[in-house]
Write a protein that holds these residues in place. Structure first.
Motif, PDB file in Angstrom:
ATOM      1  N   LEU A   7       0.821  -1.207   0.000  1.00 19.10           N
ATOM      2  CA  LEU A   7       0.000   0.000   0.000  1.00 19.10           C
ATOM      3  C   LEU A   7       0.859   1.262   0.000  1.00 19.10           C
ATOM      4  N   ILE A   8       1.938   1.247   0.764  1.00 17.76           N
ATOM      5  CA  ILE A   8       2.833   2.408   0.800  1.00 17.76           C
ATOM      6  C   ILE A   8       3.465   2.631  -0.574  1.00 17.76           C
ATOM      7  N   LEU A   9       3.924   1.555  -1.211  1.00 18.64           N
ATOM      8  CA  LEU A   9       4.504   1.684  -2.553  1.00 18.64           C
ATOM      9  C   LEU A   9       3.467   2.170  -3.559  1.00 18.64           C
ATOM     10  N   LEU A  10       2.247   1.703  -3.434  1.00 22.39           N
ATOM     11  CA  LEU A  10       1.181   2.146  -4.325  1.00 22.39           C
ATOM     12  C   LEU A  10       0.890   3.633  -4.152  1.00 22.39           C
ATOM     13  N   VAL A  11       0.860   4.102  -2.909  1.00 22.58           N
ATOM     14  CA  VAL A  11       0.630   5.524  -2.639  1.00 22.58           C
ATOM     15  C   VAL A  11       1.771   6.365  -3.201  1.00 22.58           C
ATOM     16  N   VAL A  12       3.008   5.928  -2.993  1.00 22.41           N
ATOM     17  CA  VAL A  12       4.171   6.658  -3.507  1.00 22.41           C
ATOM     18  C   VAL A  12       4.130   6.703  -5.022  1.00 22.41           C
ATOM     19  N   PHE A  13       3.791   5.581  -5.660  1.00 20.94           N
ATOM     20  CA  PHE A  13       3.706   5.537  -7.121  1.00 20.94           C
ATOM     21  C   PHE A  13       2.634   6.495  -7.623  1.00 20.94           C
ATOM     22  N   ASN A  14       1.473   6.492  -6.986  1.00 24.28           N
ATOM     23  CA  ASN A  14       0.389   7.385  -7.411  1.00 24.28           C
ATOM     24  C   ASN A  14       0.767   8.853  -7.240  1.00 24.28           C
ATOM     25  N   SER A  19       2.399  13.937  -9.727  1.00 27.62           N
ATOM     26  CA  SER A  19       3.376  15.019  -9.849  1.00 27.62           C
ATOM     27  C   SER A  19       3.897  15.118 -11.275  1.00 27.62           C
ATOM     28  N   TYR A  20       4.137  13.990 -11.915  1.00 28.85           N
ATOM     29  CA  TYR A  20       4.638  13.966 -13.290  1.00 28.85           C
ATOM     30  C   TYR A  20       3.608  14.554 -14.253  1.00 28.85           C
ATOM     31  N   VAL A  21       2.338  14.256 -14.036  1.00 23.95           N
ATOM     32  CA  VAL A  21       1.280  14.757 -14.912  1.00 23.95           C
ATOM     33  C   VAL A  21       1.062  16.250 -14.699  1.00 23.95           C
TER      34      VAL A  21
END
Length: 79
Positions: A7-14, A19-21
């Motif tokens: 879940l932490i990795l998913l939140v960081v990825f999102n 931010s990229y968009v």
């Protein structure tokens, strides 16, 4: 434990994706704001120039004793 890490990795990825968009969108908004400010600045400069010309002409008219205005060579003839 593994679910929490996922879940932490998913939140960081999102958040990274978000931010990229938003990066190019913010740059486009900044460019648009700069263009609007530049256009407004040019318009305001022209309006100030016209107001100064008009106020100088009115000053000469008030100061003229015979009611005739003589245009000084320094003034632009925009009227």
């Amino acid at each position: 434990m593994l679910i929490t890490a996922t879940l932490i990795l998913l939140v960081v990825f999102n958040l990274s994706l978000l931010s990229y968009v938003q990066g190019p969108q913010k740059a486009a908004e900044r460019d648009q704001a700069l263009a609007l400010a530049t256009g407004f600045s040019r318009t305001l400069k022209g309006e100030i120039k016209n107001a100064l010309t008009l106020s100088t002409t009115l000053k000469e008219l008030v100061l003229a004793s015979d009611g005739k205005v003589t245009i000084s060579p320094q003034l632009p003839r925009t009227f």
